[in-house]
Scaffold this motif. Structure first.
Motif, PDB file in Angstrom:
ATOM      1  N   ASP A  39      11.651   5.921  35.591  1.00 23.10           N
ATOM      2  CA  ASP A  39      10.986   7.221  35.562  1.00 23.10           C
ATOM      3  C   ASP A  39      11.202   7.968  34.240  1.00 23.10           C
ATOM      4  N   GLY A  40      11.854   7.325  33.285  1.00 24.31           N
ATOM      5  CA  GLY A  40      12.062   7.947  31.980  1.00 24.31           C
ATOM      6  C   GLY A  40      13.351   8.752  31.866  1.00 24.31           C
ATOM      7  N   SER A  41      14.107   8.833  32.958  1.00 24.04           N
ATOM      8  CA  SER A  41      15.381   9.542  32.911  1.00 24.04           C
ATOM      9  C   SER A  41      16.472   8.611  32.395  1.00 24.04           C
ATOM     10  N   LEU A  42      17.617   9.171  32.101  1.00 23.30           N
ATOM     11  CA  LEU A  42      18.735   8.370  31.601  1.00 23.30           C
ATOM     12  C   LEU A  42      19.337   7.552  32.737  1.00 23.30           C
ATOM     13  N   ASP A  43      19.473   6.261  32.517  1.00 25.29           N
ATOM     14  CA  ASP A  43      20.149   5.391  33.475  1.00 25.29           C
ATOM     15  C   ASP A  43      21.639   5.473  33.164  1.00 25.29           C
ATOM     16  N   ARG A  44      22.332   6.390  33.797  1.00 27.18           N
ATOM     17  CA  ARG A  44      23.728   6.670  33.463  1.00 27.18           C
ATOM     18  C   ARG A  44      24.647   5.471  33.717  1.00 27.18           C
ATOM     19  N   PRO A  45      24.496   4.755  34.830  1.00 29.04           N
ATOM     20  CA  PRO A  45      25.354   3.574  35.016  1.00 29.04           C
ATOM     21  C   PRO A  45      25.163   2.524  33.916  1.00 29.04           C
ATOM     22  N   ARG A  46      23.920   2.311  33.500  1.00 33.14           N
ATOM     23  CA  ARG A  46      23.672   1.312  32.457  1.00 33.14           C
ATOM     24  C   ARG A  46      24.291   1.752  31.134  1.00 33.14           C
ATOM     25  N   LEU A  47      24.100   3.030  30.793  1.00 34.67           N
ATOM     26  CA  LEU A  47      24.706   3.538  29.564  1.00 34.67           C
ATOM     27  C   LEU A  47      26.227   3.490  29.668  1.00 34.67           C
ATOM     28  N   GLY A  48      26.748   3.829  30.840  1.00 27.42           N
ATOM     29  CA  GLY A  48      28.189   3.795  31.035  1.00 27.42           C
ATOM     30  C   GLY A  48      28.772   2.415  30.839  1.00 27.42           C
ATOM     31  N   SER A  49      28.056   1.392  31.293  1.00 26.65           N
ATOM     32  CA  SER A  49      28.556   0.022  31.144  1.00 26.65           C
ATOM     33  C   SER A  49      28.615  -0.380  29.672  1.00 26.65           C
ATOM     34  N   ILE A  50      27.770   0.233  28.852  1.00 24.75           N
ATOM     35  CA  ILE A  50      27.770  -0.059  27.414  1.00 24.75           C
ATOM     36  C   ILE A  50      28.936   0.635  26.724  1.00 24.75           C
ATOM     37  N   VAL A  51      29.090   1.926  26.989  1.00 18.28           N
ATOM     38  CA  VAL A  51      30.066   2.707  26.222  1.00 18.28           C
ATOM     39  C   VAL A  51      31.487   2.580  26.760  1.00 18.28           C
ATOM     40  N   PHE A  52      31.631   2.284  28.045  1.00 18.89           N
ATOM     41  CA  PHE A  52      32.974   2.213  28.623  1.00 18.89           C
ATOM     42  C   PHE A  52      33.759   1.059  28.017  1.00 18.89           C
ATOM     43  N   ALA A  53      33.060  -0.016  27.667  1.00 13.94           N
ATOM     44  CA  ALA A  53      33.727  -1.211  27.150  1.00 13.94           C
ATOM     45  C   ALA A  53      33.846  -1.225  25.627  1.00 13.94           C
ATOM     46  N   ASP A  54      33.284  -0.230  24.942  1.00 10.68           N
ATOM     47  CA  ASP A  54      33.228  -0.256  23.479  1.00 10.68           C
ATOM     48  C   ASP A  54      33.542   1.134  22.931  1.00 10.68           C
ATOM     49  N   PRO A  55      34.764   1.340  22.418  1.00 12.87           N
ATOM     50  CA  PRO A  55      35.135   2.670  21.904  1.00 12.87           C
ATOM     51  C   PRO A  55      34.204   3.184  20.818  1.00 12.87           C
ATOM     52  N   GLY A  56      33.678   2.290  20.000  1.00 10.39           N
ATOM     53  CA  GLY A  56      32.765   2.716  18.941  1.00 10.39           C
ATOM     54  C   GLY A  56      31.466   3.268  19.501  1.00 10.39           C
ATOM     55  N   ARG A  57      30.936   2.607  20.499  1.00 12.94           N
ATOM     56  CA  ARG A  57      29.698   3.068  21.132  1.00 12.94           C
ATOM     57  C   ARG A  57      29.955   4.362  21.905  1.00 12.94           C
TER      58      ARG A  57
ATOM     59  N   ASP B 186      39.099  -1.141  39.169  1.00 11.34           N
ATOM     60  CA  ASP B 186      38.257  -0.114  38.552  1.00 11.34           C
ATOM     61  C   ASP B 186      38.997   1.219  38.466  1.00 11.34           C
ATOM     62  N   ALA B 187      39.689   1.562  39.536  1.00 12.98           N
ATOM     63  CA  ALA B 187      40.413   2.828  39.560  1.00 12.98           C
ATOM     64  C   ALA B 187      41.489   2.864  38.476  1.00 12.98           C
ATOM     65  N   ARG B 188      42.229   1.778  38.347  1.00 15.85           N
ATOM     66  CA  ARG B 188      43.280   1.730  37.321  1.00 15.85           C
ATOM     67  C   ARG B 188      42.683   1.799  35.914  1.00 15.85           C
ATOM     68  N   ALA B 189      41.524   1.170  35.721  1.00 14.05           N
ATOM     69  CA  ALA B 189      40.877   1.197  34.407  1.00 14.05           C
ATOM     70  C   ALA B 189      40.415   2.615  34.052  1.00 14.05           C
ATOM     71  N   ARG B 190      39.857   3.318  35.022  1.00 14.57           N
ATOM     72  CA  ARG B 190      39.422   4.693  34.782  1.00 14.57           C
ATOM     73  C   ARG B 190      40.613   5.587  34.446  1.00 14.57           C
ATOM     74  N   MET B 191      41.688   5.412  35.172  1.00 12.40           N
ATOM     75  CA  MET B 191      42.881   6.213  34.906  1.00 12.40           C
ATOM     76  C   MET B 191      43.452   5.905  33.527  1.00 12.40           C
ATOM     77  N   ALA B 192      43.465   4.629  33.162  1.00 15.60           N
ATOM     78  CA  ALA B 192      44.029   4.225  31.870  1.00 15.60           C
ATOM     79  C   ALA B 192      43.206   4.735  30.699  1.00 15.60           C
ATOM     80  N   ALA B 193      41.915   4.995  30.933  1.00 13.68           N
ATOM     81  CA  ALA B 193      41.037   5.473  29.857  1.00 13.68           C
ATOM     82  C   ALA B 193      41.239   6.956  29.576  1.00 13.68           C
ATOM     83  N   GLN B 194      41.985   7.639  30.442  1.00  9.88           N
ATOM     84  CA  GLN B 194      42.218   9.070  30.268  1.00  9.88           C
ATOM     85  C   GLN B 194      43.607   9.317  29.680  1.00  9.88           C
ATOM     86  N   ALA B 195      43.865  10.587  29.369  1.00 10.33           N
ATOM     87  CA  ALA B 195      45.194  10.975  28.904  1.00 10.33           C
ATOM     88  C   ALA B 195      46.227  10.659  29.988  1.00 10.33           C
TER      89      ALA B 195
END
Length: 207
Positions: free
Chosen positions: A61-79, A151-160
């Motif tokens: 529908d032209g909106s942002l696919d947040r899960p797809r974008l998240g899968s790109i940026v979550f694994a790549d600090p530069g992105r 997944d939960a541990r990965a999300r926690m580890a990505a934060q302060a």
């Protein structure tokens, strides 16, 4: 006006604290909600994301696919940094607009998940940190949000870390407690925030 930063680790219950503060009369500036607003279809924010990441991050529908974008940026600090460079300035601008529209004696609560990570504590008069042990975060993410343990541990580890968040706190809110006790704590904190907000108005008038 009293500017308050509110943060906490994923699963700490920050949203519940924000809800309680709004019930008391706080003006809420929700960074997550604003981040979604500034990338709606037709916005410069979404156009910039498509220019950087390609049309593959768009839904049908032209909106942002947040899960797809998240899968790109979550694994790549530069992105992830590239995305933040687009979204964060837009969020800051919109947040400032909302805060400026609040009454002079308002308590404006900025709900900022990455306040600690982005070094934003100095921007606020006070910082509230919602705090729970990591074991409680993990339990809530798995049991209440349906995440896998990994997944939960990965999300926690990505934060302060918990210690890093606690280090920026002016007021620490223990949320490893029953809801009734949290409600009493927030009520007490609200009384202090209102007093500080009124004092800031009086101080401004005297100046």
């Amino acid at each position: 006006m009293l500017s308050v930063g509110l943060t906490g680790g994923i699963g700490a219950g920050k949203s519940e604290v924000a809800r309680l503060l709004v019930e008391h009369g706080a003006v809420l500036v929700d960074s997550d909600a604003i981040a979604r607003e500034v990338v709606q279809p037709g916005t410069p924010g979404l156009a910039a994301i498509v220019e950087t990441f390609g049309t593959g991050v768009l839904a049908e529908d032209g909106s942002l696919d947040r899960p797809r974008l998240g899968s790109i940026v979550f694994a790549d600090p530069g992105r992830r940094a590239a995305l933040n460079a687009i979204v964060h300035p837009l969020v800051r601008e919109r947040s400032a607009e909302l805060a400026a529209a609040a009454p002079p004696d308002a308590v404006v609560v900025h709900d900022v998940p990455l306040l600690t990570e982005n070094g934003l504590a100095p921007l606020y008069d006070l910082v509230l940190v919602v705090d729970v042990p990591p074991a409680t975060q993990l339990d809530r993410l798995v049991r209440l949000r349906g995440m896998t343990d990994e997944d939960a541990r990965a999300r926690m580890a990505a934060q302060a870390t918990r210690d890093e968040r606690r280090a920026v706190a002016d007021i620490l809110i223990d949320n490893d407690v029953p809801l009734e006790r949290l409600q009493r704590t927030v009520s007490d904190i609200w009384a202090e925030l209102r007093q500080r907000a009124r004092a800031s108005v009086r101080g401004g008038a005297q100046a």
